[in-house]
Scaffold this motif. Structure first.
Motif, short mmCIF file in Angstrom:
data_model
loop_
_atom_site.label_atom_id
_atom_site.label_comp_id
_atom_site.label_asym_id
_atom_site.label_seq_id
_atom_site.Cartn_x
_atom_site.Cartn_y
_atom_site.Cartn_z
N GLN A 231 0.83 -1.19 0.00
CA GLN A 231 0.00 0.00 0.00
C GLN A 231 0.87 1.25 0.00
O GLN A 231 1.96 1.28 0.58
CB GLN A 231 -0.92 0.00 1.23
N SER A 232 0.38 2.31 -0.64
CA SER A 232 1.21 3.49 -0.85
C SER A 232 1.54 4.25 0.42
O SER A 232 2.40 5.13 0.42
CB SER A 232 0.53 4.43 -1.85
N VAL A 233 0.83 3.95 1.54
CA VAL A 233 1.12 4.65 2.79
C VAL A 233 2.08 3.87 3.69
O VAL A 233 2.33 4.28 4.82
CB VAL A 233 -0.17 4.97 3.58
N GLN A 234 2.64 2.76 3.21
CA GLN A 234 3.67 2.09 3.98
C GLN A 234 4.90 3.00 4.08
O GLN A 234 5.27 3.69 3.12
CB GLN A 234 4.07 0.77 3.32
N THR A 235 5.59 2.97 5.22
CA THR A 235 6.71 3.87 5.44
C THR A 235 7.77 3.72 4.37
O THR A 235 8.25 4.71 3.79
CB THR A 235 7.32 3.60 6.83
N SER A 236 8.18 2.49 4.07
CA SER A 236 9.25 2.28 3.09
C SER A 236 8.85 2.79 1.72
O SER A 236 9.69 3.35 0.98
CB SER A 236 9.60 0.79 3.02
N VAL A 283 9.23 14.96 7.05
CA VAL A 283 9.57 13.75 7.81
C VAL A 283 10.14 12.68 6.89
O VAL A 283 11.17 12.07 7.19
CB VAL A 283 8.34 13.23 8.57
N PHE A 284 9.50 12.44 5.75
CA PHE A 284 9.97 11.37 4.87
C PHE A 284 11.24 11.75 4.13
O PHE A 284 12.05 10.88 3.80
CB PHE A 284 8.85 10.92 3.94
N LEU A 285 11.45 13.03 3.89
CA LEU A 285 12.73 13.47 3.37
C LEU A 285 13.85 13.17 4.37
O LEU A 285 14.93 12.72 4.00
CB LEU A 285 12.69 14.97 3.06
N ASN A 293 18.13 14.76 0.04
CA ASN A 293 16.77 15.02 0.52
C ASN A 293 16.76 16.00 1.68
O ASN A 293 15.75 16.68 1.90
CB ASN A 293 16.08 13.71 0.89
N TYR A 294 17.86 16.06 2.44
CA TYR A 294 17.95 17.13 3.43
C TYR A 294 17.93 18.49 2.73
O TYR A 294 17.30 19.44 3.19
CB TYR A 294 19.22 17.00 4.27
N ARG A 295 18.62 18.55 1.57
CA ARG A 295 18.60 19.79 0.79
C ARG A 295 17.22 20.04 0.20
O ARG A 295 16.76 21.19 0.11
CB ARG A 295 19.66 19.74 -0.31
N ASN A 296 16.54 18.96 -0.21
CA ASN A 296 15.18 19.11 -0.74
C ASN A 296 14.23 19.64 0.32
O ASN A 296 13.29 20.38 0.01
CB ASN A 296 14.68 17.77 -1.28
N LYS A 297 14.45 19.24 1.57
CA LYS A 297 13.63 19.78 2.66
C LYS A 297 13.80 21.29 2.76
O LYS A 297 12.83 22.04 2.90
CB LYS A 297 13.98 19.11 3.98
N LEU A 337 12.50 9.80 16.08
CA LEU A 337 11.89 9.26 17.30
C LEU A 337 10.40 9.62 17.35
O LEU A 337 9.56 8.80 17.70
CB LEU A 337 12.61 9.80 18.53
N GLY A 338 10.09 10.86 16.98
CA GLY A 338 8.69 11.28 16.96
C GLY A 338 7.87 10.51 15.96
O GLY A 338 6.70 10.19 16.21
N TYR A 339 8.48 10.16 14.84
CA TYR A 339 7.74 9.40 13.84
C TYR A 339 7.38 8.01 14.34
O TYR A 339 6.29 7.50 14.05
CB TYR A 339 8.53 9.28 12.54
#
Length: 349
Positions: A231-236, A283-285, A293-297, A337-339
């Motif tokens: 499913q598209s909402v799985q974390t991976s 969060v997912f970045l 992806n840190y730069r994309n954030k 951790l929050g995630y």
């Protein structure tokens, strides 16, 4: 190819749009629920989005039994958004409800919803949007999580945006909670990007400035099937498709009205919703653990600033966005951790 539909003897009140890609296994549960309260003022449009399984044959069997209600539209694959677009273009009902092919609706609740929509359809000024509860039907879990909006709006009353109370920290009206007047979607020129995931964010956001009145029905209408493998909402999967989240975030930012151009309550809600999407995307970045992806954030926030410094400031000032923008490695650790806490509470996986 679109199957012919016999003419209805009365105006249609509700169109169910069911985007379906390789959903032959799940469609019977979905369609049985939608047809459990069949009337001549209801239609079900299934958009077969280039399936390679027996999706079309399943729908044809229902169409043979319900020729006045079920319509099959077959098209080359365009993704979930493209299938919704096709259904919207063909919809004849006064109201539209999108139901994913692996989800379903509660039959008892459907009776209540249809009664309310029929009542609204007889009025000179029918309500623009109906909001209902939805239920997370997670596989393997007996306890079902119900999402309601009692803290935000009074049930059974026609409301405007300024009647709404403040939404909770992570509370917002997803596509599964919404029934929209078809004309509202057409006035808003709602068109979802093709071959793109997570377009439900756009569907439940972009048309809102054209919504002037709302009605909340405190009933557990929509059953959202989660926990299915792939499913598209799985974390991976969300990490792998984070570029899609970035695209959707940009489209939402572009759809955000300037303050003072819409009711104050609507602007407040849209800033709240956009902040949630910014947090989800950020969060997912971060979870990807890729420096790019840190730069994309950082780019996400610069893009929002370019769209509107005022909107960007209002989004940044929300509590969730203040947390997500904690600097450096400590901030990324706090997000991870929050995630884990949020994941356990929300049941993505």
């Amino acid at each position: 190819m679109t199957a012919d539909r016999p003419a209805s003897t009365s105006p249609l009140v509700l169109t169910f749009i069911v985007p379906a890609y390789n959903m032959a296994r799940h469609l019977p549960t979905c369609l049985d629920s939608l047809l459990s309260r069949e009337g001549d003022d209801l239609e079900v449009i299934v958009v077969d989005d280039g399936s390679t399984d027996a999706t079309a044959q399943v729908v044809q069997s229902y169409q043979a039994r319900h020729p006045h209600t079920v319509r099959l539209i077959s098209q080359t694959n365009k993704g979930h958004g493209g299938a919704v677009n096709t259904g919207l273009a063909a919809a004849r009902g006064r109201y539209v409800k999108v139901v994913d092919a692996d989800d379903w609706v509660d039959p008892t609740s459907l009776s209540l919803v249809l009664d309310q929509l029929r009542d609204q359809s007889r009025r000179t000024n029918p309500v623009d949007m109906v909001v209902t509860n939805y239920v997370y039907e997670k596989e393997g879990r007996k306890h079902k999580r119900v999402i309601n909006f009692r803290s935000v709006m009074d049930p059974g009353r026609v409301l405007d945006w300024n009647h709404l109370r403040r939404f909770g920290l992570a509370q917002y009206m997803i596509m599964h909670a919404l029934i929209l007047r078809t004309e509202v979607l057409r006035q808003a020129h709602t068109r979802l990007p093709e071959h793109t995931y997570y377009v439900d964010f756009i569907y439940s956001y972009q048309p809102l400035p054209w919504v002037h009145t709302l009605l909340y029905l405190d009933t557990n209408f929509y059953r959202y099937h989660t926990g299915r493998q792939g499913q598209s909402v799985q974390t991976s999967i969300m990490i792998a498709r984070v570029s899609q989240l970035l695209l959707v975030n940009g489209l939402m930012a572009d759809s955000t009205p300037d303050p003072g151009t819409v009711p104050r309550g609507l602007y407040r809600y849209m800033i709240h919703y956009l902040s949630i999407n910014c947090v989800v995307t950020s969060v997912f970045l971060i979870l990807s653990r890729k420096p790019s992806n840190y730069r994309n954030k950082d780019m996400l926030w610069r893009r929002l600033e370019h769209r509107s410094p005022v909107i960007a400031s209002d989004v940044r000032s929300t509590l969730l966005c203040r947390i997500i923008n904690m600097p450096g490695r400590p901030g990324r650790l706090a997000i991870r951790l929050g995630y884990k806490v949020a994941d356990a509470a929300m049941g993505f996986n």
